[in-house]
Design a protein around this motif. Sequence first.
Motif, PDB file in Angstrom:
ATOM      1  N   LYS A 282      -4.059   5.959   9.028  1.00  0.00           N
ATOM      2  CA  LYS A 282      -5.461   6.193   8.729  1.00  0.00           C
ATOM      3  C   LYS A 282      -6.278   5.072   9.372  1.00  0.00           C
ATOM      4  O   LYS A 282      -5.811   3.935   9.486  1.00  0.00           O
ATOM      5  CB  LYS A 282      -5.688   6.218   7.221  1.00  0.00           C
TER       6      LYS A 282
ATOM      7  N   SER B 220      -8.577   3.143   8.440  1.00  0.00           N
ATOM      8  CA  SER B 220      -8.915   1.968   7.631  1.00  0.00           C
ATOM      9  C   SER B 220      -7.760   0.999   7.428  1.00  0.00           C
ATOM     10  O   SER B 220      -7.946  -0.102   6.903  1.00  0.00           O
ATOM     11  CB  SER B 220      -9.421   2.425   6.256  1.00  0.00           C
ATOM     12  N   ILE B 221      -6.552   1.370   7.840  1.00  0.00           N
ATOM     13  CA  ILE B 221      -5.365   0.564   7.549  1.00  0.00           C
ATOM     14  C   ILE B 221      -5.235  -0.600   8.533  1.00  0.00           C
ATOM     15  O   ILE B 221      -5.305  -0.411   9.753  1.00  0.00           O
ATOM     16  CB  ILE B 221      -4.094   1.435   7.581  1.00  0.00           C
TER      17      ILE B 221
ATOM     18  N   ILE C  10       0.847  -1.191   0.000  1.00  0.00           N
ATOM     19  CA  ILE C  10       0.000   0.000   0.000  1.00  0.00           C
ATOM     20  C   ILE C  10       0.885   1.245   0.000  1.00  0.00           C
ATOM     21  O   ILE C  10       1.762   1.381   0.864  1.00  0.00           O
ATOM     22  CB  ILE C  10      -0.932   0.019   1.233  1.00  0.00           C
ATOM     23  N   PRO C  11       0.692   2.174  -0.930  1.00  0.00           N
ATOM     24  CA  PRO C  11       1.501   3.410  -0.941  1.00  0.00           C
ATOM     25  C   PRO C  11       1.368   4.179   0.369  1.00  0.00           C
ATOM     26  O   PRO C  11       0.303   4.222   0.975  1.00  0.00           O
ATOM     27  CB  PRO C  11       0.903   4.210  -2.107  1.00  0.00           C
ATOM     28  N   HIS C  12       2.451   4.795   0.798  1.00  0.00           N
ATOM     29  CA  HIS C  12       2.477   5.481   2.085  1.00  0.00           C
ATOM     30  C   HIS C  12       1.433   6.589   2.185  1.00  0.00           C
ATOM     31  O   HIS C  12       0.878   6.837   3.262  1.00  0.00           O
ATOM     32  CB  HIS C  12       3.863   6.070   2.353  1.00  0.00           C
ATOM     33  N   GLU C  13       1.159   7.265   1.067  1.00  0.00           N
ATOM     34  CA  GLU C  13       0.192   8.358   1.124  1.00  0.00           C
ATOM     35  C   GLU C  13      -1.218   7.854   1.427  1.00  0.00           C
ATOM     36  O   GLU C  13      -2.080   8.614   1.884  1.00  0.00           O
ATOM     37  CB  GLU C  13       0.183   9.168  -0.182  1.00  0.00           C
ATOM     38  N   LYS C  14      -1.447   6.539   1.218  1.00  0.00           N
ATOM     39  CA  LYS C  14      -2.743   5.956   1.541  1.00  0.00           C
ATOM     40  C   LYS C  14      -2.745   5.314   2.945  1.00  0.00           C
ATOM     41  O   LYS C  14      -3.797   4.907   3.429  1.00  0.00           O
ATOM     42  CB  LYS C  14      -3.125   4.905   0.502  1.00  0.00           C
ATOM     43  N   VAL C  15      -1.575   5.237   3.558  1.00  0.00           N
ATOM     44  CA  VAL C  15      -1.439   4.573   4.855  1.00  0.00           C
ATOM     45  C   VAL C  15      -1.551   5.564   6.001  1.00  0.00           C
ATOM     46  O   VAL C  15      -2.202   5.287   7.019  1.00  0.00           O
ATOM     47  CB  VAL C  15      -0.092   3.823   4.947  1.00  0.00           C
TER      48      VAL C  15
ATOM     49  N   GLU D 271      -2.202   9.246   8.050  1.00  0.00           N
ATOM     50  CA  GLU D 271      -2.846  10.552   8.196  1.00  0.00           C
ATOM     51  C   GLU D 271      -1.793  11.644   8.276  1.00  0.00           C
ATOM     52  O   GLU D 271      -1.947  12.726   7.726  1.00  0.00           O
ATOM     53  CB  GLU D 271      -3.695  10.574   9.481  1.00  0.00           C
TER      54      GLU D 271
ATOM     55  N   ARG E  89       2.442  11.695   8.147  1.00  0.00           N
ATOM     56  CA  ARG E  89       3.712  10.961   8.042  1.00  0.00           C
ATOM     57  C   ARG E  89       4.768  11.508   8.982  1.00  0.00           C
ATOM     58  O   ARG E  89       5.696  10.788   9.351  1.00  0.00           O
ATOM     59  CB  ARG E  89       4.220  11.000   6.601  1.00  0.00           C
TER      60      ARG E  89
END
Length: 205
Positions: free
Chosen positions: A114, A116-117, A99-104, A106, A108
Motif C-alpha cells: 500500500k 502509505s507503508i 504491522i499486520p499484513h492485511e494493512k501492508v 494491496e 498479497r
Amino acid sequence: MEKIYELRWNTDHLVDIEYDIFHMPFENDVLTSAILFEGKKKLPNKFLFSGDFDSVGTFDFITNDLRLPIFSKRMIDLLTSLGDFEYELIPCEIFDFSIPHEKVFEDRSKWLFKPSIEVNKDYYALRPLGNYLEMDYEKTEYEMLTGFPGEIESISNLVIKQTEEGLPPLFRIKEKFSSILIPESVKVELEAAGLRGLLFRSRIL
C-alpha cells in the motif's frame, strides 16, 4: 601474510526473536542460501522481508531467516572502495513486522505494498562471484571431519596461496564455499567505520 577472518552476524542484540528480518515466501525459498553460494542458478530480482525496525537501519550486517549475507549500502560502499572483487547485489525491501499484513499489502498474491507503508530499501543480499582463492594446505591449520573422508570440519589458521594481485576485500575458498572471508586490513577498516552487527571469527567452521 595477513590474518584471515570469517565475517559473521553478531546476534547479541537478539533477545525475543531469532532473526532481525523474515522473508515473504517464494518458490523454492528453502534453497535460496545454497543457490546463492553455488552461483549457478538465477535468484529472484529482489527479496521482500518483514523486520524489526529497531534493528533495520541500525545494523549493517543483518540477520535473516534465509541466512544470506545481507549488508547495508554503506557497508557495501566501504567494501568496494577497498579493492576489486566480483559480486552480484540483490535488492531487499523491508517493512515493519509489527504491522499486520492485511494493512501492508494491496495485493498479497503479488506482494504489492500500500502507498502509505514505509519500506526500507537500504539493504542488499551480496552474492560472491568469481574464482575461489587457493588454500595453502602446507601452512594452514585445519581439522578433518570425522567419518567424512576429505571433508574439512574447521580451519583455525587459514593461509592463502600468494597471488600477484594480493587479497581482495572479500573472497571465498572452495573448502568452505559458504563462508565470507576478509583479510585483517579490511576488518580494521570495517571496525574503524563503526559498522554494526559484524562478528569476525578467526576459526572458520
